[in-house]
Scaffold this active site. Sequence first.
Site, PDB file in Angstrom:
ATOM      1  N   LYS A 279     100.276  59.807 -46.120  1.00  9.90           N
ATOM      2  CA  LYS A 279      99.964  57.800 -45.892  1.00  9.90           C
ATOM      3  C   LYS A 279      99.533  58.392 -47.689  1.00  9.90           C
ATOM      4  CE  LYS A 279      95.986  57.129 -44.969  1.00  9.90           C
ATOM      5  NZ  LYS A 279      94.515  55.743 -45.019  1.00  9.90           N
ATOM      6  N   ASN A 280      97.654  57.659 -48.391  1.00 11.20           N
ATOM      7  CA  ASN A 280      97.642  58.117 -49.069  1.00 11.20           C
ATOM      8  C   ASN A 280      98.098  57.787 -50.226  1.00 11.20           C
ATOM      9  OD1 ASN A 280      95.369  57.145 -47.250  1.00 11.20           O
ATOM     10  ND2 ASN A 280      94.040  58.764 -48.210  1.00 11.20           N
TER      11      ASN A 280
ATOM     12  N   CYS B  45      82.781  48.277 -44.273  1.00 10.19           N
ATOM     13  CA  CYS B  45      84.168  48.833 -43.516  1.00 10.19           C
ATOM     14  C   CYS B  45      82.908  49.730 -42.720  1.00 10.19           C
ATOM     15  CB  CYS B  45      85.516  49.455 -44.021  1.00 10.19           C
ATOM     16  SG  CYS B  45      84.964  50.928 -44.776  1.00 10.19           S
TER      17      CYS B  45
ATOM     18  N   ARG C  22      82.236  51.171 -50.256  1.00  4.56           N
ATOM     19  CA  ARG C  22      83.479  50.550 -50.977  1.00  4.56           C
ATOM     20  C   ARG C  22      83.674  49.419 -51.635  1.00  4.56           C
ATOM     21  NH1 ARG C  22      87.942  52.494 -46.998  1.00  4.56           N
ATOM     22  NH2 ARG C  22      88.802  53.714 -48.696  1.00  4.56           N
TER      23      ARG C  22
ATOM     24  N   ASP D 117      87.965  63.354 -46.410  1.00  6.20           N
ATOM     25  CA  ASP D 117      88.616  63.334 -44.991  1.00  6.20           C
ATOM     26  C   ASP D 117      88.340  64.199 -44.337  1.00  6.20           C
ATOM     27  OD1 ASP D 117      89.355  60.416 -46.907  1.00  6.20           O
ATOM     28  OD2 ASP D 117      90.897  60.869 -47.173  1.00  6.20           O
TER      29      ASP D 117
ATOM     30  N   ARG E 172      96.423  54.486 -38.277  1.00  3.60           N
ATOM     31  CA  ARG E 172      96.209  54.226 -39.139  1.00  3.60           C
ATOM     32  C   ARG E 172      97.367  54.937 -39.780  1.00  3.60           C
ATOM     33  NH1 ARG E 172      91.761  49.430 -40.892  1.00  3.60           N
ATOM     34  NH2 ARG E 172      92.990  50.340 -42.725  1.00  3.60           N
TER      35      ARG E 172
HETATM   36  C1  EPZ Z   1      90.711  57.121 -50.877  1.00  3.93           C
HETATM   37  O1  EPZ Z   1      90.028  55.764 -51.148  1.00  3.93           O
HETATM   38  C2  EPZ Z   1      91.761  57.396 -49.879  1.00  3.93           C
HETATM   39  N1  EPZ Z   1      92.986  56.006 -49.182  1.00  3.93           N
HETATM   40  C3  EPZ Z   1      90.678  57.683 -48.707  1.00  3.93           C
HETATM   41  O2  EPZ Z   1      90.967  57.807 -47.365  1.00  3.93           O
HETATM   42  C4  EPZ Z   1      89.676  58.186 -49.605  1.00  3.93           C
HETATM   43  O3  EPZ Z   1      88.285  58.715 -48.159  1.00  3.93           O
HETATM   44  C5  EPZ Z   1      88.698  58.589 -50.173  1.00  3.93           C
HETATM   45  O4  EPZ Z   1      90.470  57.909 -51.297  1.00  3.93           O
HETATM   46  C6  EPZ Z   1      88.057  59.600 -51.186  1.00  3.93           C
HETATM   47  O5  EPZ Z   1      89.223  60.484 -51.437  1.00  3.93           O
HETATM   48  C7  EPZ Z   1      93.519  55.944 -49.349  1.00  3.93           C
HETATM   49  O6  EPZ Z   1      93.821  56.799 -50.559  1.00  3.93           O
HETATM   50  C8  EPZ Z   1      94.540  54.739 -49.892  1.00  3.93           C
HETATM   51  P1  EPZ Z   1      87.145  55.920 -54.057  1.00  3.93           P
HETATM   52  P2  EPZ Z   1      89.570  54.907 -52.532  1.00  3.93           P
HETATM   53  O7  EPZ Z   1      87.814  54.569 -54.831  1.00  3.93           O
HETATM   54  O8  EPZ Z   1      90.246  55.773 -53.379  1.00  3.93           O
HETATM   55  C9  EPZ Z   1      82.895  54.536 -54.891  1.00  3.93           C
HETATM   56  C10 EPZ Z   1      91.379  58.175 -44.925  1.00  3.93           C
HETATM   57  O9  EPZ Z   1      91.065  58.152 -44.720  1.00  3.93           O
HETATM   58  N2  EPZ Z   1      83.310  53.335 -55.991  1.00  3.93           N
HETATM   59  O10 EPZ Z   1      87.413  57.107 -54.023  1.00  3.93           O
HETATM   60  O11 EPZ Z   1      89.013  53.514 -51.896  1.00  3.93           O
HETATM   61  C11 EPZ Z   1      83.353  54.974 -53.632  1.00  3.93           C
HETATM   62  O12 EPZ Z   1      82.513  54.037 -52.792  1.00  3.93           O
HETATM   63  C12 EPZ Z   1      90.757  56.579 -46.625  1.00  3.93           C
HETATM   64  O13 EPZ Z   1      92.469  58.434 -45.083  1.00  3.93           O
HETATM   65  C13 EPZ Z   1      82.830  52.490 -56.845  1.00  3.93           C
HETATM   66  O14 EPZ Z   1      81.737  52.901 -56.370  1.00  3.93           O
HETATM   67  O15 EPZ Z   1      87.925  55.839 -52.281  1.00  3.93           O
HETATM   68  C14 EPZ Z   1      83.207  56.158 -53.130  1.00  3.93           C
HETATM   69  O16 EPZ Z   1      81.874  56.448 -52.719  1.00  3.93           O
HETATM   70  C15 EPZ Z   1      89.268  56.058 -46.343  1.00  3.93           C
HETATM   71  N3  EPZ Z   1      83.481  51.715 -56.956  1.00  3.93           N
HETATM   72  C16 EPZ Z   1      83.956  57.094 -54.749  1.00  3.93           C
HETATM   73  O17 EPZ Z   1      83.667  55.963 -55.388  1.00  3.93           O
HETATM   74  C17 EPZ Z   1      84.379  52.032 -57.117  1.00  3.93           C
HETATM   75  O18 EPZ Z   1      85.379  50.683 -57.968  1.00  3.93           O
HETATM   76  C18 EPZ Z   1      85.077  57.372 -53.722  1.00  3.93           C
HETATM   77  O19 EPZ Z   1      85.678  56.530 -53.257  1.00  3.93           O
HETATM   78  C19 EPZ Z   1      85.697  52.820 -56.339  1.00  3.93           C
HETATM   79  C20 EPZ Z   1      85.193  53.257 -56.219  1.00  3.93           C
END
Ligand code: EPZ
Length: 425
Positions: free
Chosen positions: A24-25, A119, A124, A311, A403
């Site tokens: 999915k991701n 969420c 996030r 995850d 999802r």
């Molecule tokens: C991706 O989300 C995945 N989603 C998530 O999977 C996964 O948990 C996550 O990566 C971490 O591996 C998809 O790929 C669709 P991040 P993403 O930006 O990219 C912080 C699932 O269960 N951050 O890598 O949105 C954030 O808060 C889902 O399938 C900022 O501070 O995650 C977090 O602490 C849920 N500012 C960290 O970085 C930003 O602008 C990593 O989040 C963006 C992120």
Amino acid sequence: MGLAYFEISGGKRLRGSVRVSGAKNAALPIMAASILCDGEVVLHDVPDVADVNFLAELLRKLGLDVERRPDRAMRLVVRDEMNCKAEYDIVRKMRASICVLGPLLAKRHRAQVALPGGCAIGDRPVDLHLRAMELLGADLELVGGDISAKAKQLVGTEMFLGGPFGSTVLGTANAMMAAVLAQGVTVIEMAACEPEVVDLANFLSACGANITGQGSPRLVIEGVKSLKGCEHRIIGDRIEAGTLMAAAAITNGELTLENCRLDHLMAYVDKLRAVGVQVERRDASTVQIASARRLEPVDVTTQPFPGMPTDLQAQIMALLCLADGNSIITEKVYPDRFMHVAELNRMGAHLRKEGPTVIVQGVKRLIGAPVMASDLRASAALVLAGLSARGVTRVSRVYHLDRGYERFEDKLRAVGAEIERKEED
Ligand code: EPZ
């Protein structure tokens, strides 16, 4: 029609072979990247899960023809480039909608994308996505909860994309998708190294983009004038594979996983082996898992790839509930991602949360109970707990699970689980 729930009669050993679905991701950002392409895109092994359907709906609104074929292929073609707005209606259902921002800006020179709200797994923020667009030369403005972005021509630049918790997966995807059509060279430092980011880079390269360094923290992208379409197979879902590994382990079962790459899961597999689970590579895409002995406790800390994935944190917690001793689980990506803790305790687990850490005191057995899913991976943990528990577990709100897992109950039933999907009255 009422909400769906699972009824699980625990204690059945899982045995047999399961094919892991496409990720999915990986599928989500690659679908969004089709906005950039002048020709037809055909994606193979796109999982039939709710999030993919949400994004397909959004892309249709953005002027793409999105056609699903029965063999899990998806065909995407841009028909009309007028609409550049991703409405709050869809973005609030799925945060990954933010990944249309980069492609819209690069290809259509403007984008209006609703800011996702909070969420279940934490705040996030999307500040890094926005910073990347600004550094590439876009003008951004906040209008009524939407980010409104404009850029006549994005221009390549050097950027550091690290946040307080390390790299960002979708932030890197957005920056890369914007940079492929920018003028000149973009260097992204502290880029996410996740296999899903590599899959996106491979897709973009097959469409004519010029990208090097994928899979490393330094991505170099030389902008090109245009991208064509291509045919691409989505990688196997490492998180589904990891969940199935835990399902084999928690039921003392034996599973063979097809379409599963061990090199995408090394940190997790290392932990499973320390717990006493046997994980063996049969060939490049087949892995065998067996567990017949007692489970040892281990300490686990989640990290960006190649570290232990957040995850799979909830799923390994379900497994460690049954270990012979105490384990410590620390969440370093989403410090609030612990909604499953209270539900697992309802099933007889001994879990104590201290800030971003959970202390898991192993128990002899879990006991079936009605529990409530709160997010995608928390639901998976509750299903795992139900598979091993004595008696009947009712997991409600399985729409969270739908999802990201394709007909998960059918896959589990085919290898011996007693699990039914039912509708609430
Ligand atoms: C991706 O989300 C995945 N989603 C998530 O999977 C996964 O948990 C996550 O990566 C971490 O591996 C998809 O790929 C669709 P991040 P993403 O930006 O990219 C912080 C699932 O269960 N951050 O890598 O949105 C954030 O808060 C889902 O399938 C900022 O501070 O995650 C977090 O602490 C849920 N500012 C960290 O970085 C930003 O602008 C990593 O989040 C963006 C992120």
